[in-house]
Design an enzyme around this catalytic site. Sequence first.
Site, short mmCIF file in Angstrom:
data_model
loop_
_atom_site.label_atom_id
_atom_site.label_comp_id
_atom_site.label_asym_id
_atom_site.label_seq_id
_atom_site.Cartn_x
_atom_site.Cartn_y
_atom_site.Cartn_z
N TRP A 239 0.83 -1.21 0.00
CA TRP A 239 0.00 0.00 0.00
C TRP A 239 0.86 1.25 0.00
O TRP A 239 0.57 2.21 -0.71
CB TRP A 239 -0.98 -0.02 1.18
CG TRP A 239 -1.89 -1.20 1.10
CD1 TRP A 239 -1.97 -2.23 1.98
CD2 TRP A 239 -2.84 -1.50 0.06
NE1 TRP A 239 -2.89 -3.16 1.55
CE2 TRP A 239 -3.44 -2.73 0.38
CE3 TRP A 239 -3.23 -0.86 -1.12
CZ2 TRP A 239 -4.42 -3.33 -0.42
CZ3 TRP A 239 -4.19 -1.44 -1.93
CH2 TRP A 239 -4.78 -2.66 -1.58
N LYS B 241 -11.92 -2.20 6.26
CA LYS B 241 -11.09 -3.11 7.05
C LYS B 241 -11.58 -3.12 8.50
O LYS B 241 -11.91 -4.15 9.03
CB LYS B 241 -9.62 -2.70 7.00
CG LYS B 241 -9.04 -2.50 5.61
CD LYS B 241 -8.79 -3.82 4.89
CE LYS B 241 -8.45 -3.70 3.42
NZ LYS B 241 -7.49 -2.68 3.04
N ASP C 185 -1.86 6.57 6.63
CA ASP C 185 -2.86 5.62 6.13
C ASP C 185 -3.12 4.62 7.25
O ASP C 185 -2.28 3.77 7.54
CB ASP C 185 -2.31 4.93 4.88
CG ASP C 185 -3.25 3.83 4.34
OD1 ASP C 185 -4.31 3.59 4.95
OD2 ASP C 185 -2.90 3.23 3.31
#
Length: 356
Positions: A101, A192, A168
């Site tokens: 990511w 998530k 993030d």
Amino acid sequence: MKVHNFSAGPGILPAEVLKQAADACINFDHLNLSLLEISHRSKNYEKVMDEARAIVKELFEVGDDYEVLYLGGGASLQFAMVPYNLLSENGSAAYVNTGVWATKAIKEAKIIGTTHVIASSEDKKFTYIPKGYQIPSEADYLHLTSNNTIYGTQMHAFPESPIPVVCDMSSDVFSRKVDASKFDLIYAGAQKNMGPAGSTMVMVKKSALGKTGRKMLSMLDYQVHIKGGSMYNTPPVFPIYVTLLTLQWLKANGGIAWIEDLNNKKASLMYNEIDRNPLFYGTVATEDRSKMNVCFLMKDPTMEAEFDSFWKAAGISGIRGHRDVGGYRASLYNALPLESVQVLVDCMKEFERKKG
Ligand SMILES: *Cc1c(COP(=O)(O)O)cnc(C)c1O
């Protein structure tokens, strides 16, 4: 049979939240209308948006110097929006590369402006969190990824930074106490650990915005969304509602202190078994192990097929590892009960006995 859902994302949601969400699809707020068929400008929905924004600030314990937005486009759109809104035309940004990511975030930032990768764990296949790196004091911001969902590492401490920090937090948001005042911007794809797919939470310090010198496209401009109360365009109404219900569930059960304690118990139970059981081993540096995504392998991979049918029979779902890592990944998000971890651990013990 009860299914124990260890999915890495979209992840497990509390059962009572799913029930409330289903009800709202038929009859929202006693309107005899579905939440899916009313205006986002209606009083009933405006209340949802107001509460969904407020509860994030409450859980993060921040004041009115921050704004909360719910945007479409996933956390992946934030990889572009962050540099677009914070990286000035002649400035630079500093990124720490901790996995898939972060790598994607870096790729987008490089298109927008000067981007330096100041630390990386790529040399060891992202199995640890880099530490002790220098943060350039002239950069516009430092970008971190608090939890590496795919490789199973997590920042258990954040670096002291002389420049604004962007994080993030997609896969560990609201899983533990963090000092949110140390961040200028926090973002998280909801699917998530805080809701269903379809909306991304962005919490940003207002003073960080409007400094790039760039001519801004409206839909990519945080200030436009702030001005529009996160309704500049039609927001993802249903995912935001279900996110609100999930955060209300968290708060009603005891908030961050409660969930952090529970998440610690779940992670210890899981890692203790991985370390004890001679058939398995963990894949990442012990001090950087994620409490959200637990990655582990079998010492003898030829046993995997047999173990797979074994845990499937026990009602366990979603523990196959990411294709980049292989083996297993058990995601222990907030809504996963301790009982489910116990079922997986018992299954590992039972398999050991069978093989031993
Ligand atoms: C899943 C994930 C993303 C990507 O989220 P999308 O909503 O699919 O764009 C970004 N960062 C982290 C840490 C993730 O776990």
